[in-house]
Design a protein around this motif. Sequence first.
Motif, mmCIF file in Angstrom:
data_model
loop_
_atom_site.group_PDB
_atom_site.id
_atom_site.type_symbol
_atom_site.label_atom_id
_atom_site.label_comp_id
_atom_site.label_asym_id
_atom_site.label_seq_id
_atom_site.Cartn_x
_atom_site.Cartn_y
_atom_site.Cartn_z
ATOM 1 N N GLY A 131 0.778 -1.229 0.000
ATOM 2 C CA GLY A 131 0.000 0.000 0.000
ATOM 3 C C GLY A 131 0.809 1.278 0.000
ATOM 4 N N LYS A 181 3.626 1.430 -4.670
ATOM 5 C CA LYS A 181 4.553 0.881 -5.675
ATOM 6 C C LYS A 181 3.900 0.813 -7.053
ATOM 7 C CE LYS A 181 5.045 -2.826 -3.149
ATOM 8 N NZ LYS A 181 4.246 -2.322 -2.006
ATOM 9 N N ALA A 200 1.199 2.388 -8.041
ATOM 10 C CA ALA A 200 0.853 3.754 -8.459
ATOM 11 C C ALA A 200 2.080 4.462 -9.034
ATOM 12 C CB ALA A 200 0.300 4.542 -7.261
ATOM 13 N N ASP A 250 1.436 14.306 -0.541
ATOM 14 C CA ASP A 250 0.199 15.100 -0.405
ATOM 15 C C ASP A 250 -0.523 14.811 0.899
ATOM 16 O OD1 ASP A 250 -0.087 12.506 -1.752
ATOM 17 O OD2 ASP A 250 -2.235 12.958 -1.853
ATOM 18 N N ALA A 291 2.496 10.140 -6.067
ATOM 19 C CA ALA A 291 2.126 9.341 -7.245
ATOM 20 C C ALA A 291 0.721 9.704 -7.734
ATOM 21 C CB ALA A 291 2.223 7.852 -6.925
#
Lengths: 154, 218
Positions: free
Chosen positions: B29, B32, B34, B167, B197
């Motif tokens: 999660g 990777k 993305a 973000d 990403a």
Amino acid sequence: MRLIDRILGRRDDTEIAHRLHHLEHHHAVDILTIPSGDVARRRLRATTLGGEEVAVALPRDQTLFDGAVLVLDEAHALVVRVGEQHWLRLVARDKADALELGYHAGNLHWRVRFDGEALLVALDGPVDDYLVRLGALATEGRVSHSIVDPVQAH
Amino acid sequence: MNQIRTIEAVPSSKGTATAARIGIGGPVGSGKTALIERLIPVLAGRGVDLAVVTNDLVTKEDAERLRRSGLIDPERVSAVEAGACPHTVIREDPTLNIAAGDVLESRFPGLELLILESGGDNLASTFSLDLVDWWMFVIDVAGGDDIPRKRGPGVLRCDLLVVNKTDLAPHVGVDLDSMLFEARSVRGDKPVLATNARSGQGVEAVVDAICRAVLFAP
Ligand SMILES: Nc1nc2c(ncn2[C@@H]2O[C@H](COP(=O)(O)OP(=O)(O)O)[C@@H](O)[C@H]2O)c(=O)[nH]1
Ligand SMILES: [Mg+2]
């Protein structure tokens, strides 16, 4: 940049040794030092001892080794020197601590060798990175450590 | 005999026997897949001929996702089922992944770059250099700013550490700058990059690092 896409031979191959000997007289043998932890890499860029930038891209069935000859012509040669493997020597205080140490070393997939009552662990990074994984075994002094001089380990 | 060749730009490794192989590891999660979805168009834009091998636990979820993405020819995505032990197939016994890479290389002879995504594991997972030439480890901001301090082998040993999901920092109470600072201090002189990403921010720098390290871009 020089691109190296194959190993030409070994430093001690008779014919190569002869040519290297001749080039050495003209100070024309450059060295590429590879840290022992990087020797399995098929692709890398590096700077030789002589200051030349090289890019290595070997076929997947080849790996570098100490004494691999990468360049050999009339005026110049390049030979690989693999950096010394350093070992962390661990000694447990008693049998119970030794059992625990063995468990950790296996669980952490360390590369080890046995030396009588000591466990030798191949170092690919700073010593502290290894000791911290042993937690209380190291902090409580139940396992003592020292660094093995690469020459002695042979 | 090895010759001096002027290497100007990527792709520059034509004529060498094999494609470069790089690994992307990191916890489940962390982003990777993305990141790979972001890397593909940038690499393709630089003319790099590439393929991907994914490792999933028991499904082919990530491979299917990439095949459906429209970013890459679905034939260029191969899936390895990693079973219960995703670190084993990238380190102790990478034969399945090596074979998957070999199949892609023989099917696409001009292949220059093979990206192998690990199935996702803990901070201790590392890649075997028998499998890849270079590997990065992806952690994310939401996983906690204490991850670098935990000094996991994946974080310490990878060739490039990527801190993804920048973000999310304000939303999870993470001070990104201090997390990056700590990551750099545990890694000595090895590089650390930050990415998002979702937006693609920072992805160019990751591509620069890949091209420099294994495709020998200037
Ligand atoms: N906000 C945010 N979400 C992201 C970012 N990167 C990935 N994600 C999300 O995180 C989740 C896991 O990403 P994925 O690529 O599947 O992780 P993997 O298991 O490491 O392959 C998905 O829901 C992604 O959309 C990012 O930079 N920012
Ligand atoms: Mg994934």
